[in-house]
Design a protein around this motif. Sequence first.
Motif, mmCIF file in Angstrom:
data_model
loop_
_atom_site.group_PDB
_atom_site.id
_atom_site.type_symbol
_atom_site.label_atom_id
_atom_site.label_comp_id
_atom_site.label_asym_id
_atom_site.label_seq_id
_atom_site.Cartn_x
_atom_site.Cartn_y
_atom_site.Cartn_z
ATOM 1 N N THR A 503 87.379 70.806 55.014
ATOM 2 C CA THR A 503 88.432 70.285 55.062
ATOM 3 C C THR A 503 88.407 68.740 55.663
ATOM 4 N N LEU A 504 88.825 68.134 54.791
ATOM 5 C CA LEU A 504 88.877 66.486 54.793
ATOM 6 C C LEU A 504 89.685 65.894 55.849
ATOM 7 N N GLY A 505 89.213 64.749 56.158
ATOM 8 C CA GLY A 505 89.843 63.998 57.074
ATOM 9 C C GLY A 505 89.230 63.674 58.369
ATOM 10 N N GLY A 506 88.097 64.321 58.475
ATOM 11 C CA GLY A 506 87.305 64.119 59.798
ATOM 12 C C GLY A 506 87.010 65.542 60.315
ATOM 13 N N TYR A 507 85.661 65.696 60.679
ATOM 14 C CA TYR A 507 85.561 67.008 61.747
ATOM 15 C C TYR A 507 86.029 66.813 62.983
ATOM 16 N N PRO A 508 86.711 67.827 63.716
ATOM 17 C CA PRO A 508 86.584 69.365 63.231
ATOM 18 C C PRO A 508 87.802 69.871 62.419
ATOM 19 N N GLY A 509 88.083 69.028 61.522
ATOM 20 C CA GLY A 509 89.144 69.560 60.679
ATOM 21 C C GLY A 509 90.595 70.131 61.476
ATOM 22 N N GLU A 510 90.877 71.199 61.018
ATOM 23 C CA GLU A 510 92.236 71.754 61.607
ATOM 24 C C GLU A 510 92.135 71.669 63.422
ATOM 25 N N LEU A 511 91.031 71.910 63.797
ATOM 26 C CA LEU A 511 90.868 71.734 65.241
ATOM 27 C C LEU A 511 90.811 70.546 65.905
ATOM 28 N N ARG A 512 91.012 69.381 65.102
ATOM 29 C CA ARG A 512 90.962 68.004 65.662
ATOM 30 C C ARG A 512 92.052 67.830 66.664
ATOM 31 N N LYS A 513 93.245 68.044 66.508
ATOM 32 C CA LYS A 513 94.250 67.936 67.289
ATOM 33 C C LYS A 513 94.190 68.681 68.571
ATOM 34 N N LEU A 514 93.820 69.948 68.731
ATOM 35 C CA LEU A 514 93.635 70.473 69.977
ATOM 36 C C LEU A 514 92.571 70.220 70.532
ATOM 37 N N LEU A 515 91.388 69.683 70.030
ATOM 38 C CA LEU A 515 90.287 69.521 70.781
ATOM 39 C C LEU A 515 90.386 67.700 71.196
#
Length: 691
Positions: A503-515
């Motif tokens: 998942t591009l755009g930086g780890y942790p991908g889709e969890l980035r906003k939540l974390l």
Amino acid sequence: MIGRAWNKMYYGGDYNPEQWPREVWDEDMRLFKLAGIDIATINVFSWASVQPDEHTYRFEQLDEIVDKLHRSGIKIALGTGTAMYPAWMATRYPDVLSVDFAGRKRKYGMRHNNCPNSPTWRLYAERMSRKLAERYGDHPALLVWHVNNEMGCQCYCDNCEKAFRQWLMRKYGSLDALNQAWYTRFWGHTFYDWDEIVLPNLLSEHLDPNDPDKTAFQGISLDYYRFNSESVLETYLLEYNAIKALSPNVPITSNLHGHGTYKPLDYFQWGKHCDIVAWDNYPAFDTPTAVTAFRLDLMRGLKDGAPFMLMEQTPSQQNWQPYNSLKRPGVMRLWSWQAVARGADTVMFFQLRRSFGACEKFHGAVIEHAGHEHTRVFGEVSELGAELQAIGDTLLDSRVESRVAIVFDWEVWWAAELSSGPSVRLKYVDEVQKYYDAFFARNIPVDIVNTESDLQRYDLVVAPVLYRVKPGYAEKLERFVERGGTLVTTYFSGIAGETDLVTLGGYPGELRKLLGLWVEETDALFPDQSNRIVLQESLGGGEWTEYGCGIVCDLLHLEGAQAMAVYGDDFYRGMPALTRNRFGRGEAWYVASSPDAEFLLDWTARLCRGLGIAPLLEGAPDGVEITKRSKDGRSYWFLLNHAGEARSVPLGDLKLRSLPDGQLLAGTIKLEPAGVTIAEQIGQGSGWNNE
């Protein structure tokens, strides 16, 4: 309870009278009665006996066995016999023979090695199940159907390759979609025809004969894992459906492998199709108690907390380990009650009479080679049988209740270990077990769930190494936290999607906003290296100063999250190692390394205290496992002493009435080594929690 009413926790196991002359059978019936045996699993490996050729079926001996058990008051778990195909089938129809990871076609022998996509095997297995259902489907002794036995085979034959291509056509629809999902532009692997696709094994994409997870194309190998698991499940369903059409009121199951975490098969998908989950429990003498407990909780989780069958265990010793030690006095009873405490509604053995030939002739049994009841093992089996008979249906269909869930998902497991990730030391099951151990040590009940499970009934959800995020799962976790839940996840999470594309755009991908963070780099530590997790003073106390960590260390930046601990060493000393992000009414935690057991024990305890989740019983000594099952407003407690010495257990103001004798228990009780107390709660004292 599913199907015909079960009026007790049935007690028995695998019985193979076809291995013995008939004069032994009457003696078996006498000994079964002495031991309290009231269920026998039969016909598990009898395909060759029942069907000596393509057209002939001989049920006379099986009829005799079924009738004899029925006259003796013993219920039957009727196997379909398809755990091993007859030799004539391999000789005449070699498509039943599987091909191994190295590309070698097997010859007849062993078991569990048929090709799951063999048309011949599927034809005859389904036919056998149908004939058995026609003959025995309404028999009054029949309690449960047992399809095959410990199913599972990874096959790489031509039939499987053709079936894999068809499976891919259904999944992706077009070669353009498949090439995109598999990232086939890498190394020039673009496919222009479905027939160009071959199975991923040692002859194609895999790199190491000793490590099947080393593959050049993770997307291909991940899809093979999915395909193979579904193929084996299809063979189970062929038999299941044939039986269900003729015997609709009798539950159907298949016993799952003894280690529970059997990698080739996604058991959460199997749980949907077993009327009752059945499991074979074979810990070694030195298996940690928490490891067995985790797998028991996993079996309960496969059908959303429903009770399961303990289908096999050994009453004494096993036969396939390097050192097949005896179960010490009391241990068989202790481990049996541990299974019941965590959701089992039967206690069963492999096997009832010990074989006198072949590779399991030294595997323990209720009736040993001596052939009589005057043995230590038979005595212990009989005592447990009497105990179960006295308790009757009291515990039947009761449930374990929990406010904590741990996510364990087969597809995450497959993808994480196929990933070519940062460290060969990263083992998914081990990392999940670490978190489970922390709750187990505190006697805090835990449910094991997968990524499809409903999370809303939990206060705390722990999802270690959530490497793969399936479509919609990030939003599901966000809703859980927004509504007030607490989520814990770890390093190597949110990395990839459905087909193992990053998942591009930086780890942790889709969890980035939540974390509320961004992971820039991940450092892999060698086995002799470690770092330190240093907790901020706001978490309080000198004893909370620092802990060890290893395997990997994420180097992360905060995007709204708060650093609750930092690294103590290396060039990233002072960077966040533990973070918390407020999200809606809840919070999401991120553990950036693999911490030692002491950290997890202390930190998860602090998390639970903040959520009002207390141990079932405060002050329980080390080595004492405490669990609770409930039904109809009643609670049943299990106190199990796994320590090698006696333990005193303070009950606080909790009052119990022991089963089956009704003795009042209060204050402090003493448990001898391997001691077990099963008791019903009287009232609701402060020692009683989570209601």
